[in-house]
Enzyme design. Structure first.
Site, PDB file in Angstrom:
ATOM      1  N   ASP A  22      81.766 147.766   1.788  1.00  0.00           N
ATOM      2  CA  ASP A  22      80.331 147.733   2.331  1.00  0.00           C
ATOM      3  C   ASP A  22      80.145 146.849   3.644  1.00  0.00           C
ATOM      4  O   ASP A  22      80.045 147.634   4.328  1.00  0.00           O
ATOM      5  CB  ASP A  22      79.970 146.591   1.002  1.00  0.00           C
ATOM      6  CG  ASP A  22      78.204 146.285   1.177  1.00  0.00           C
ATOM      7  OD1 ASP A  22      77.496 146.727   1.929  1.00  0.00           O
ATOM      8  OD2 ASP A  22      78.068 144.931   0.771  1.00  0.00           O
TER       9      ASP A  22
ATOM     10  N   PHE B 160      73.223 147.820  -4.885  1.00  0.00           N
ATOM     11  CA  PHE B 160      74.102 147.222  -5.719  1.00  0.00           C
ATOM     12  C   PHE B 160      74.482 148.018  -7.248  1.00  0.00           C
ATOM     13  O   PHE B 160      73.575 148.258  -7.906  1.00  0.00           O
ATOM     14  CB  PHE B 160      73.734 145.799  -6.148  1.00  0.00           C
ATOM     15  CG  PHE B 160      74.837 144.970  -6.582  1.00  0.00           C
ATOM     16  CD1 PHE B 160      75.749 144.545  -5.732  1.00  0.00           C
ATOM     17  CD2 PHE B 160      74.998 144.759  -7.893  1.00  0.00           C
ATOM     18  CE1 PHE B 160      76.835 143.845  -6.199  1.00  0.00           C
ATOM     19  CE2 PHE B 160      75.991 143.954  -8.534  1.00  0.00           C
ATOM     20  CZ  PHE B 160      77.053 143.560  -7.473  1.00  0.00           C
TER      21      PHE B 160
ATOM     22  N   GLU C 255      90.693 150.782  -2.629  1.00  0.00           N
ATOM     23  CA  GLU C 255      89.402 149.821  -2.679  1.00  0.00           C
ATOM     24  C   GLU C 255      88.527 150.416  -3.938  1.00  0.00           C
ATOM     25  O   GLU C 255      88.452 151.688  -4.021  1.00  0.00           O
ATOM     26  CB  GLU C 255      88.853 149.566  -1.489  1.00  0.00           C
ATOM     27  CG  GLU C 255      89.115 148.253  -0.892  1.00  0.00           C
ATOM     28  CD  GLU C 255      88.355 147.100  -1.640  1.00  0.00           C
ATOM     29  OE1 GLU C 255      88.340 147.392  -3.084  1.00  0.00           O
ATOM     30  OE2 GLU C 255      88.010 146.250  -0.948  1.00  0.00           O
ATOM     31  N   ASP C 256      87.424 149.585  -4.218  1.00  0.00           N
ATOM     32  CA  ASP C 256      86.467 150.079  -5.045  1.00  0.00           C
ATOM     33  C   ASP C 256      85.335 150.560  -4.460  1.00  0.00           C
ATOM     34  O   ASP C 256      84.820 151.627  -4.431  1.00  0.00           O
ATOM     35  CB  ASP C 256      86.464 149.111  -6.103  1.00  0.00           C
ATOM     36  CG  ASP C 256      85.871 147.642  -5.516  1.00  0.00           C
ATOM     37  OD1 ASP C 256      85.939 147.609  -4.173  1.00  0.00           O
ATOM     38  OD2 ASP C 256      85.519 146.747  -6.217  1.00  0.00           O
TER      39      ASP C 256
ATOM     40  N   ASP D 184      81.958 144.642 -10.677  1.00  0.00           N
ATOM     41  CA  ASP D 184      81.064 143.897 -11.528  1.00  0.00           C
ATOM     42  C   ASP D 184      79.947 143.140 -11.103  1.00  0.00           C
ATOM     43  O   ASP D 184      79.664 143.356  -9.856  1.00  0.00           O
ATOM     44  CB  ASP D 184      82.338 142.819 -11.782  1.00  0.00           C
ATOM     45  CG  ASP D 184      82.343 141.852 -10.618  1.00  0.00           C
ATOM     46  OD1 ASP D 184      82.585 142.517  -9.551  1.00  0.00           O
ATOM     47  OD2 ASP D 184      82.073 140.746 -10.598  1.00  0.00           O
TER      48      ASP D 184
ATOM     49  N   ARG E  59      82.333 145.630 -15.634  1.00  0.00           N
ATOM     50  CA  ARG E  59      83.813 146.370 -14.782  1.00  0.00           C
ATOM     51  C   ARG E  59      84.087 147.684 -15.900  1.00  0.00           C
ATOM     52  O   ARG E  59      84.470 148.731 -15.358  1.00  0.00           O
ATOM     53  CB  ARG E  59      84.926 145.541 -14.629  1.00  0.00           C
ATOM     54  CG  ARG E  59      84.586 144.661 -13.795  1.00  0.00           C
ATOM     55  CD  ARG E  59      86.075 143.978 -13.239  1.00  0.00           C
ATOM     56  NE  ARG E  59      85.825 142.741 -12.634  1.00  0.00           N
ATOM     57  CZ  ARG E  59      85.745 142.378 -11.092  1.00  0.00           C
ATOM     58  NH1 ARG E  59      85.727 143.648 -10.650  1.00  0.00           N
ATOM     59  NH2 ARG E  59      85.757 141.353 -10.893  1.00  0.00           N
TER      60      ARG E  59
HETATM   61  P1  5GP Z   1      82.911 144.049   1.749  1.00  0.00           P
HETATM   62  O1  5GP Z   1      84.141 143.146   2.393  1.00  0.00           O
HETATM   63  O2  5GP Z   1      83.231 145.625   2.480  1.00  0.00           O
HETATM   64  O3  5GP Z   1      81.567 143.632   2.107  1.00  0.00           O
HETATM   65  O4  5GP Z   1      82.676 144.192   0.345  1.00  0.00           O
HETATM   66  C1  5GP Z   1      83.898 144.557  -0.515  1.00  0.00           C
HETATM   67  C2  5GP Z   1      83.777 144.112  -1.691  1.00  0.00           C
HETATM   68  O5  5GP Z   1      82.672 143.676  -2.100  1.00  0.00           O
HETATM   69  C3  5GP Z   1      84.136 145.338  -2.733  1.00  0.00           C
HETATM   70  O6  5GP Z   1      85.402 145.153  -3.113  1.00  0.00           O
HETATM   71  C4  5GP Z   1      83.403 144.665  -4.040  1.00  0.00           C
HETATM   72  O7  5GP Z   1      84.186 143.797  -4.907  1.00  0.00           O
HETATM   73  C5  5GP Z   1      82.177 144.019  -3.467  1.00  0.00           C
HETATM   74  N1  5GP Z   1      80.830 144.856  -3.317  1.00  0.00           N
HETATM   75  C6  5GP Z   1      80.377 145.646  -2.419  1.00  0.00           C
HETATM   76  N2  5GP Z   1      79.291 146.103  -2.585  1.00  0.00           N
HETATM   77  C7  5GP Z   1      79.060 146.155  -4.046  1.00  0.00           C
HETATM   78  C8  5GP Z   1      78.340 146.881  -5.047  1.00  0.00           C
HETATM   79  O8  5GP Z   1      77.494 147.632  -4.694  1.00  0.00           O
HETATM   80  N3  5GP Z   1      78.719 146.462  -6.372  1.00  0.00           N
HETATM   81  C9  5GP Z   1      79.605 145.374  -6.545  1.00  0.00           C
HETATM   82  N4  5GP Z   1      79.892 145.273  -7.810  1.00  0.00           N
HETATM   83  N5  5GP Z   1      80.474 145.158  -5.868  1.00  0.00           N
HETATM   84  C10 5GP Z   1      80.293 145.386  -4.573  1.00  0.00           C
HETATM   85 MG    MG Z   2      82.930 141.627  -7.239  1.00  0.00          MG
HETATM   86 MG    MG Z   3      86.856 145.304  -3.927  1.00  0.00          MG
END
Ligand code: 5GP
Ligand code: MG
Ligand code: MG
Length: 178
Positions: free
Chosen positions: A102, A151, A98-99, A158, A164
């Site tokens: 959150d 963020f 994963e990137d 992105d 990206r």
């Molecule tokens: P989650 O489901 O854990 O809330 O978030 C997962 C996805 O939300 C990540 O894979 C990413 O695409 C996006 N995301 C969460 N935090 C950030 C952030 O700080 N910056 C960006 N660009 N995307 C985020």
């Molecule tokens: Mg995104």
């Molecule tokens: Mg992601």
């Protein structure tokens, strides 16, 4: 693009070091196994290509596309399966790449999906971990960097589809999204 960045959090060199460190650990932990690497599109593709080249075991690579952010700055609270993986995960050791984690919703959705299809083991390797954002339980087994509740963009991450391809991770200037 550089002009839109207020602060760099992780440089190209920091990222390279993190990929090498994680690759070494994964190589040890998966010795003798043949994992299926599952990269989460689109954000994780940059991290995936760098980390797998430091991961010295026989492995296959597959992709899954899920969406929760819809290009904005906040999770929408629901996770949609945009494109399913193509491999059968029954009996496989799956390593999700994963990137960023959150709220944890994306990961817990994917982990549940894989176990419902009888994956043997599911582990998570994330480039960034934002523990302060957690809403549902999700724990990464391998983490590049732990980030504050901000963020971030770059190296796959992105804002509205852009940034990206920045080779580092940074925080946007407020005027970019205000
Ligand atoms: P989650 O489901 O854990 O809330 O978030 C997962 C996805 O939300 C990540 O894979 C990413 O695409 C996006 N995301 C969460 N935090 C950030 C952030 O700080 N910056 C960006 N660009 N995307 C985020
Ligand atoms: Mg995104
Ligand atoms: Mg992601």
């Amino acid at each position: 693009m550089d002009n839109d960045i207020a602060r760099v959090l992780y440089s190209k060199a920091d990222i390279k070091e993190a990929c090498e460190r994680l690759g070494k650990q994964l190589t040890k932990d998966y010795a003798g196994k043949r994992p299926l690497i599952l990269s989460v599109l689109t954000g994780a593709m940059f991290f995936t290509t760098d980390v797998v080249r430091e991961f010295d075991v026989y492995s296959e690579i597959d992709f899954i596309d899920v969406s929760s952010y819809k290009g904005g700055m906040e999770s929408t609270g629901t996770v949609d399966l945009v494109s399913d993986l193509s491999e059968d995960v029954n009996g496989r050791d799956v390593l999700i790449i994963e990137d960023i984690v959150d709220t944890g919703r994306t990961l817990s959705y994917i982990v549940d999906l894989l176990y419902s299809r009888n994956a043997k083991s599911v582990k998570i390797c994330t480039f960034l971990d934002k523990p302060a954002g957690r809403v549902v339980e999700a724990k990464a087994d391998y983490v590049g960097f732990t980030v504050p509740k901000e963020f971030v963009v770059g190296y796959g991450l992105d804002y509205q589809g852009y940034y990206r391809n920045l080779p580092y991770v940074g925080v946007l200037k407020p005027e970019v999204y205000e």
